[in-house]
Design a protein around this motif. Structure first.
Motif, PDB file in Angstrom:
ATOM      1  N   VAL A   1       0.660  -1.278  -0.048  1.00  0.00           N
ATOM      2  CA  VAL A   1       0.071   0.013   0.020  1.00  0.00           C
ATOM      3  C   VAL A   1       0.885   1.214  -0.022  1.00  0.00           C
ATOM      4  CG1 VAL A   1      -1.763   1.299   1.237  1.00  0.00           C
ATOM      5  CG2 VAL A   1      -1.952  -1.319   1.237  1.00  0.00           C
ATOM      6  N   LEU A   2       0.629   2.036  -0.926  1.00  0.00           N
ATOM      7  CA  LEU A   2       1.314   3.173  -0.996  1.00  0.00           C
ATOM      8  C   LEU A   2       1.034   4.552   0.085  1.00  0.00           C
ATOM      9  CD1 LEU A   2       1.256   3.896  -4.907  1.00  0.00           C
ATOM     10  CD2 LEU A   2       3.087   3.274  -3.587  1.00  0.00           C
ATOM     11  N   GLY A   3       1.945   5.387   0.190  1.00  0.00           N
ATOM     12  CA  GLY A   3       1.333   6.412   1.066  1.00  0.00           C
ATOM     13  C   GLY A   3       2.470   6.825   2.072  1.00  0.00           C
ATOM     14  N   HIS A   4       3.276   7.882   2.063  1.00  0.00           N
ATOM     15  CA  HIS A   4       4.174   8.213   3.247  1.00  0.00           C
ATOM     16  C   HIS A   4       3.864   9.766   3.566  1.00  0.00           C
ATOM     17  CE1 HIS A   4       6.532   9.449  -0.408  1.00  0.00           C
ATOM     18  NE2 HIS A   4       6.928  10.331   0.288  1.00  0.00           N
TER      19      HIS A   4
ATOM     20  N   HIS B   1       7.733   4.446   5.706  1.00  0.00           N
ATOM     21  CA  HIS B   1       6.383   3.923   5.594  1.00  0.00           C
ATOM     22  C   HIS B   1       5.560   4.514   4.309  1.00  0.00           C
ATOM     23  CE1 HIS B   1       3.268   2.121   7.937  1.00  0.00           C
ATOM     24  NE2 HIS B   1       2.325   2.871   7.518  1.00  0.00           N
ATOM     25  N   GLY B   2       4.860   3.345   3.588  1.00  0.00           N
ATOM     26  CA  GLY B   2       4.224   3.626   2.389  1.00  0.00           C
ATOM     27  C   GLY B   2       5.259   3.431   1.261  1.00  0.00           C
ATOM     28  N   LEU B   3       6.576   3.283   1.269  1.00  0.00           N
ATOM     29  CA  LEU B   3       7.644   2.935   0.450  1.00  0.00           C
ATOM     30  C   LEU B   3       8.141   1.556   0.598  1.00  0.00           C
ATOM     31  CD1 LEU B   3       9.057   6.131  -0.716  1.00  0.00           C
ATOM     32  CD2 LEU B   3       7.294   4.921  -2.131  1.00  0.00           C
ATOM     33  N   MET B   4       8.488   1.223   1.795  1.00  0.00           N
ATOM     34  CA  MET B   4       9.153   0.098   2.303  1.00  0.00           C
ATOM     35  C   MET B   4       8.142  -0.565   3.365  1.00  0.00           C
ATOM     36  SD  MET B   4      11.350   2.328   1.542  1.00  0.00           S
ATOM     37  CE  MET B   4      12.679   2.683   0.453  1.00  0.00           C
TER      38      MET B   4
ATOM     39  N   GLY C   1       1.311   1.470   3.610  1.00  0.00           N
ATOM     40  CA  GLY C   1       1.388   3.066   3.788  1.00  0.00           C
ATOM     41  C   GLY C   1       0.060   3.368   4.264  1.00  0.00           C
ATOM     42  N   GLY C   2       0.002   4.805   4.141  1.00  0.00           N
ATOM     43  CA  GLY C   2      -1.539   5.611   4.303  1.00  0.00           C
ATOM     44  C   GLY C   2      -2.376   6.141   3.345  1.00  0.00           C
ATOM     45  N   MET C   3      -2.125   5.291   2.010  1.00  0.00           N
ATOM     46  CA  MET C   3      -3.053   5.673   1.130  1.00  0.00           C
ATOM     47  C   MET C   3      -4.272   4.616   1.234  1.00  0.00           C
ATOM     48  SD  MET C   3      -2.272   6.600  -2.833  1.00  0.00           S
ATOM     49  CE  MET C   3      -0.778   7.453  -2.450  1.00  0.00           C
TER      50      MET C   3
END
Length: 351
Positions: free
Chosen positions: A66-69, A119-122, A125-127
């Motif tokens: 999941v994307l989103g940092h 968070h959100g790349l490794m 995340g928050g998306m």
């Protein structure tokens, strides 16, 4: 729950994924808003670049994830051992994973950890509607700082960190190259540090208009000899600090023509193409190029404090969309230059 899941280049799907629960030392956050970053665009159109295809050494995560940092939200649950954070707290997230034992980490420079993760790349995340983060990523938001602004704390801290490395004084003349989100953040940061003489160099009329509406003074390098203007304005002294948020060689070359003797050019850009600028220009002026990466907790706290003072404004450069529109109205619109900054609201459902 619904989330934007990254599978590889040009493949992000809005999927139903399990809702996470916090473990020991972790905090569960209901995401308010998540910003789409330039790094997200690179991953979507040309990745995976930073997103791991094998387990990351700190998080163990790999794609798909999941994307989103860049995000803010409201705490809904805390894990065992977490203190000082409670359900209902409104928070911004500092998304860096650090090892704690490499050379930079040992001296407090965890933003350049040799094993750094985000968070959100490794990790997931928050998306998404909810996410779980280590408690050390939590920053409390004052009541007068909205969740929309809270989602901008991360990119504004990137800019604030760079501004701090330039060591500007209130009566200095500073220049910012590039009026994208980080350039705008640099202008806010420099103004927050008390500088009045800040010039933003930007060839795009649309971007110039956006930052001018916030109160900035801009220079158009397509119609003005920027170096000559700065020399005249500073009585030949040159700029005291310059910040490159453009990431293109013409901007760097012009910046080096403007920099004062023994002064810094701070680079906070990602350069997609190698630069051919020679060191001789630095030698003859005893000037220097200073790199800037990410931020630390102190930068987050400083930005949140300035936000609570009303020093940041989203008017004219920030758009909000729902999770279902993240590709068309998010990635594609940003890549085409139709928008400057997009915040994703996971709670917004398409009609």
């Amino acid at each position: 729950m619904r989330a934007a899941v990254y599978y590889g280049a040009n493949k992000v799907e809005i999927a139903d994924v399990p809702e996470p629960s916090p473990g020991a030392g972790e905090v569960k956050v209901q995401v308010g808003f998540n910003g789409i970053c330039g790094t997200d665009l690179h991953e979507y159109f040309a990745g995976p670049i930073f997103i791991p295809t094998e387990p990351h050494p700190l998080t163990g995560a790999q794609l798909p994830l999941v994307l989103g940092h860049e995000f803010s939200g409201t705490v809904t649950e805390v894990g065992d051992g977490v203190t000082g954070v409670h359900a209902g707290d409104r928070v911004a997230i500092e998304p860096i994973y650090r090892c704690g034992h490499c050379g930079p980490c040992r001296v407090g420079n965890y933003n350049i950890c040799q094993h750094i993760g985000f968070h959100g790349l490794m990790s997931d995340g928050g998306m998404a509607e909810y996410t779980v983060v280590p408690a050390n990523m939590i920053h409390q938001l004052p009541e007068n700082v909205s969740l929309e602004l809270g989602a901008l704390v991360e990119p504004m801290s990137v800019a604030y960190h760079a501004a701090t490395l330039g060591q500007p004084q209130a009566d200095d003349t500073a220049m910012v190259f590039g009026a994208g989100p980080i350039g705008i953040g640099l202008w806010f940061a420099l103004r927050g540090k008390g500088l009045e003489n800040v010039y933003v160099v930007e060839p795009s009329a649309t971007r110039r208009a956006a930052i001018e509406a916030l109160g900035a003074t801009t220079l158009d390098p397509t119609s003005l000899d920027v170096a000559e203007f700065v020399a005249d304005t500073t009585d030949g002294r040159g700029a005291d600090a310059i910040f490159d948020a453009a990431g293109v060689e013409p901007a760097v070359n012009t910046a080096l023509d403007c920099i004062g003797a023994r002064q810094p050019l701070v680079s906070v850009a990602i350069y997609e193409k190698p630069l051919t600028t020679t060191l001789q220009r630095l030698v003859m002026n005893e000037s220097r190029i200073q790199g800037s990466l990410c931020y630390t907790s102190a930068d987050f706290d400083a930005v949140i404090d300035l936000m609570s003072q009303g020093r940041y404004d989203t008017t004219g450069w920030v758009d909000t969309i729902g999770l279902d529109r993240v590709v068309d109205d998010g990635f594609d619109a940003l890549h085409a230059g139709a928008k400057m900054k997009v915040l994703v609201d996971p709670a917004e459902v398409a009609a």
